[in-house]
Scaffold this motif. Structure first.
Motif, PDB file in Angstrom:
ATOM      1  N   VAL A  71      -1.863  10.423  -2.844  1.00 14.67           N
ATOM      2  CA  VAL A  71      -1.207  11.044  -3.997  1.00 14.67           C
ATOM      3  C   VAL A  71       0.211  11.481  -3.629  1.00 14.67           C
ATOM      4  O   VAL A  71       1.160  11.271  -4.396  1.00 14.67           O
ATOM      5  N   LEU A  73       3.392   9.710  -5.604  1.00 16.38           N
ATOM      6  CA  LEU A  73       4.277  10.525  -6.431  1.00 16.38           C
ATOM      7  C   LEU A  73       5.684  10.580  -5.855  1.00 16.38           C
ATOM      8  O   LEU A  73       6.676  10.590  -6.595  1.00 16.38           O
ATOM      9  N   TYR A  74       5.794  10.583  -4.546  1.00  9.76           N
ATOM     10  CA  TYR A  74       7.117  10.551  -3.909  1.00  9.76           C
ATOM     11  C   TYR A  74       7.832   9.245  -4.231  1.00  9.76           C
ATOM     12  O   TYR A  74       9.016   9.239  -4.613  1.00  9.76           O
ATOM     13  N   VAL A  78       8.797  11.614  -8.489  1.00 10.35           N
ATOM     14  CA  VAL A  78       8.381  12.808  -9.230  1.00 10.35           C
ATOM     15  C   VAL A  78       9.102  14.025  -8.644  1.00 10.35           C
ATOM     16  O   VAL A  78       9.057  14.251  -7.429  1.00 10.35           O
ATOM     17  N   LEU A 121       8.630  16.712  -5.122  1.00  5.23           N
ATOM     18  CA  LEU A 121       7.740  16.151  -4.095  1.00  5.23           C
ATOM     19  C   LEU A 121       8.514  15.203  -3.178  1.00  5.23           C
ATOM     20  O   LEU A 121       8.023  14.151  -2.797  1.00  5.23           O
ATOM     21  N   GLY A 174       6.935  13.752   0.034  1.00  8.20           N
ATOM     22  CA  GLY A 174       5.642  13.078  -0.089  1.00  8.20           C
ATOM     23  C   GLY A 174       5.431  11.949   0.894  1.00  8.20           C
ATOM     24  O   GLY A 174       4.291  11.527   1.117  1.00  8.20           O
ATOM     25  N   HIS A 194       0.785   0.408  -5.465  1.00  7.80           N
ATOM     26  CA  HIS A 194       1.732   1.277  -6.159  1.00  7.80           C
ATOM     27  C   HIS A 194       3.177   0.895  -5.862  1.00  7.80           C
ATOM     28  O   HIS A 194       4.042   0.988  -6.734  1.00  7.80           O
ATOM     29  N   ALA A 200       5.627   7.430 -15.725  1.00  8.84           N
ATOM     30  CA  ALA A 200       4.238   7.770 -16.041  1.00  8.84           C
ATOM     31  C   ALA A 200       3.404   6.509 -16.245  1.00  8.84           C
ATOM     32  O   ALA A 200       2.270   6.402 -15.756  1.00  8.84           O
ATOM     33  N   ILE A 246       2.721   4.929 -12.831  1.00  6.07           N
ATOM     34  CA  ILE A 246       1.653   5.610 -12.092  1.00  6.07           C
ATOM     35  C   ILE A 246       0.289   5.202 -12.652  1.00  6.07           C
ATOM     36  O   ILE A 246      -0.655   4.924 -11.910  1.00  6.07           O
TER      37      ILE A 246
END
Length: 652
Positions: A24, A28-29, A33, A36, A39, A298, A318, A321
């Protein structure tokens, strides 16, 4: 040693949950985001987990007396390779339709190196992980898989040797501790000297995996109360969160600062809490099960958004992700679970042949893509844009070198062109401006080299220093009285590069004088100004000096942006607002103007030929004037011929 076997058996929900935290943080990094920015430490957490688990598997088998090196490697291969293989095959297939020629060839090279688990060394050569240009590399994230695989190759050999020599927990611990300390020390040293190497190479990363090995050995002898386990778990997760929130891509990494997430992961593993809601919840377990596939898929989604220029959109982030979760789940169910069952049930020889066959097919396809030109793959309009973008100085490799003395044109030398790659980009236009075929010019240049008295590159590049010595010692006796045209990308040396440039951070000077500056402070500007004026005045004593105003730097890679748009069926032009140009170059224009007043230098202004009243042009009629974001191509350079022609009429 009884505890060794006990710990290595059975499912550990806390480890699975820790994987969820790690993936996660990384996901997210990478999607940018806010908040973060550290990350990337999730990869360090993965390293600790891997060291812990692999040490447990190996030592348990050694203690039971049935360790097999081949079976160990086979188990790792059937766990890692199938999902990676599918990802690489899908990217090669998709790339056929959506990637430009050079991009597709690069993907082929990266697929090959990823499947051979040498991609960390490939990306070390290309540097670097934190650069915006990293968003051009679809498999950049596989560097960590390569590091882990290289560790997997060596760890059983080390443990097997120690086991046969000592068969003692304390000896094993001390041996691994010595290697841990050596790797950590080397990592700290290398981070200060060569941070890219420290990031990518196993020798500087092994201590993180060995930290997991040491935690495994400690966990077998420490008797911890429930209260202490709870506190260690909370402390470990807290350290990881601190790293995620407190670090950023500007943090010197890995170095000693990586101790924070590594210690955090080690404490969570040491605590062995099977009932923590933070690591054993349903969500954490779902994410942990799919962590490997999520990690694999990802990053290509991130690159795809960057490719489409959508990575700044919160809505698209979004969606990206969400798509990553969907692809990760599909990869887990359809590839990981299926292949694991099939390969575990099949005869290992047949399984090995099938797996190696798949790797061979995709690797050969990647190698073919890397070498093949494939001229018919792209539309003619896209190929035309690519051809314009590649039309730089054909003598670049021969002449853009400090030791070279290249003559352009005829034998009667009428001028000297001096500078860096920006000088190389326009020297052919200067040569084309000479009055007769018998006229020629001398070119002296070095890529990334500021021609300035007392200026030193941050890496103390010997070739650049040698070129500046030539300017100081030899230029006064070389064609005295003939014009010298000085061309440098001044803003890059004073203020760093533009967003998206690899190895050229924004707002960070690329040279130093008396002291190194992390930012272009007033003190740095004063040193820069004084050195520029000293250089201009020295050259002016033996040659008429012409200073080219800085070439406009585009906000995007011009040919790539145009070609990608055309591939999508869109028409696009790349431009730079004239006000943005003036803001970036104002200080440098002022220094050049002062050189005119103090040293008698003369200004050559390219803006009337590249800009109008509102914008500077990176392209015209859908065709690029640049080979990238700041170097003119041959077409762009030829627009400057009217700027140079009067110079030679004055010297006739």
């Amino acid at each position: 040693m009884a505890m060794v076997a006990a710990q290595s058996k059975g499912f550990r929900a806390d480890i699975n949950g820790l994987r969820a935290w790690a993936v996660v943080a990384v996901v997210l990094y990478h999607f940018g985001v806010p908040g973060l920015q550290g990350g990337f430490v999730g990869v360090d957490v993965f390293f600790v987990i891997s060291g812990y688990l692999m040490t447990g598997i190996i030592l348990s088998a050694l203690q039971a007396g049935h360790f097999s090196l081949g079976q160990f490697y086979w188990a790792r291969a059937r766990r890692i390779v199938p999902a990676l293989l599918v990802l690489c095959a899908v990217l090669l297939l998709a790339g056929w339709f959506v990637l430009l020629s050079e991009e597709y060839q690069t993907l082929g090279r990266h697929v090959r190196d990823s499947l051979l688990f040498t991609s960390n060394l490939r990306y070390l050569k290309e540097s670097g992980y934190f650069d915006s240009g990293a968003h051009e590399k679809w498999l950049l994230h596989t560097w960590s898989l390569s590091v882990e695989w290289q560790f997997y190759l060596l760890l059983p050999l080390v443990l097997l040797a120690l086991w046969r020599l000592f068969s003692d927990r304390r000896a094993l611990f001390l041996g691994l501790l010595a290697m841990f300390a050596g790797s950590l020390l080397w990592c700290v040293i290398l981070t200060a000297r060569q941070p890219e190497a420290a990031f990518f190479v196993l020798t500087a990363r092994a201590w993180e995996l060995l930290a997991g090995s040491l935690v495994f050995l400690l966990a077998g002898v420490l008797g911890l109360s429930d209260l202490l386990r709870r506190r260690l778990s909370w402390l470990g997760l807290g350290l990881i969160v601190m790293a995620v929130l407190g670090y950023s891509p500007e943090t010197s990494w890995p170095g000693w600062r990586a101790l924070l997430p590594v210690c955090g992961a080690g404490l969570v593993l040491l605590a062995q809490r099977s009932n923590s809601r933070w690591t054993t919840s349903g969500v954490a377990q779902w994410m942990g099960d799919r962590s490997y596939s999520l990690y694999l898929w990802h990053w290509p989604v991130v690159v795809a958004l960057a490719y489409l220029e959508l990575l700044a959109s919160p809505a698209w982030i979004a969606a990206g992700i969400g798509l990553s979760l969907l692809l990760g789940h599909a990869s887990y169910q359809l590839v990981e679970v299926t292949s694991r069952r099939a390969l575990a049930q099949a005869d290992w020889r047949r399984g090995l042949v099938a797996l190696l066959g798949g790797v061979l097919v995709v690797t050969l396809a990647a190698q073919w893509v890397r070498k093949a030109e494939l001229p018919g793959r792209l539309p003619e309009a896209v190929r035309e844009i690519e051809a314009f973008g590649q039309a730089g100085n054909p003598r670049r490799e021969e002449c853009l070198e400090a030791g070279a003395e290249c003559v352009y044109g005829g034998p009667r030398l009428r001028a000297i062109v001096l500078g860096d790659s920006h000088a190389d980009a326009v020297v052919t236009a200067v040569a084309a401006s000479l009055p007769t075929p018998a006229d020629g010019l001398l070119f002296k240049g070095e890529s990334g080299c500021l021609i300035m008295q007392g200026a030193r590159p941050l890496d103390d590049d010997a070739d650049c220093l040698a070129l500046n010595r030539w300017v100081a010692e030899q230029l006064p006796q070389t064609l005295p009285g003939q014009p010298v045209i000085l061309i440098n990308r001044l803003a890059s040396y004073a203020f760093g590069g533009l967003p998206g440039e690899e190895d050229n951070p924004v707002d960070r000077p690329r040279v130093y004088f008396q002291a190194r500056y992390a930012r272009p402070t007033e003190a740095f500007r004063a040193e820069f100004r004084a050195a520029y004026l000293a250089t201009a005045c020295r050259i002016s004593r033996s040659h008429p000096l012409y200073l080219l105003r800085p070439i406009p730097e585009m906000p995007l890679n011009v040919p790539v942006t145009l070609a990608r748009a055309r591939l999508r069926g869109e028409s696009r032009e790349v431009k730079l607002p004239i006000e943005a140009y003036r803001q970036r170059q104002a200080f440098l224009w002022g220094v050049q103007d002062e050189a005119v007043e103090r040293c008698g230098a003369r200004i050559l202004d390219p803006l009337p030929y590249l800009c109008d009243q509102q914008e500077c042009l990176g392209s015209m009629q859908g065709l690029p004037l640049y080979i990238d974001d700041d170097h003119l191509n041959e077409q762009g350079g030829r627009r400057l011929m009217p700027l140079f022609e009067p110079l030679f009429r004055k010297t006739d």
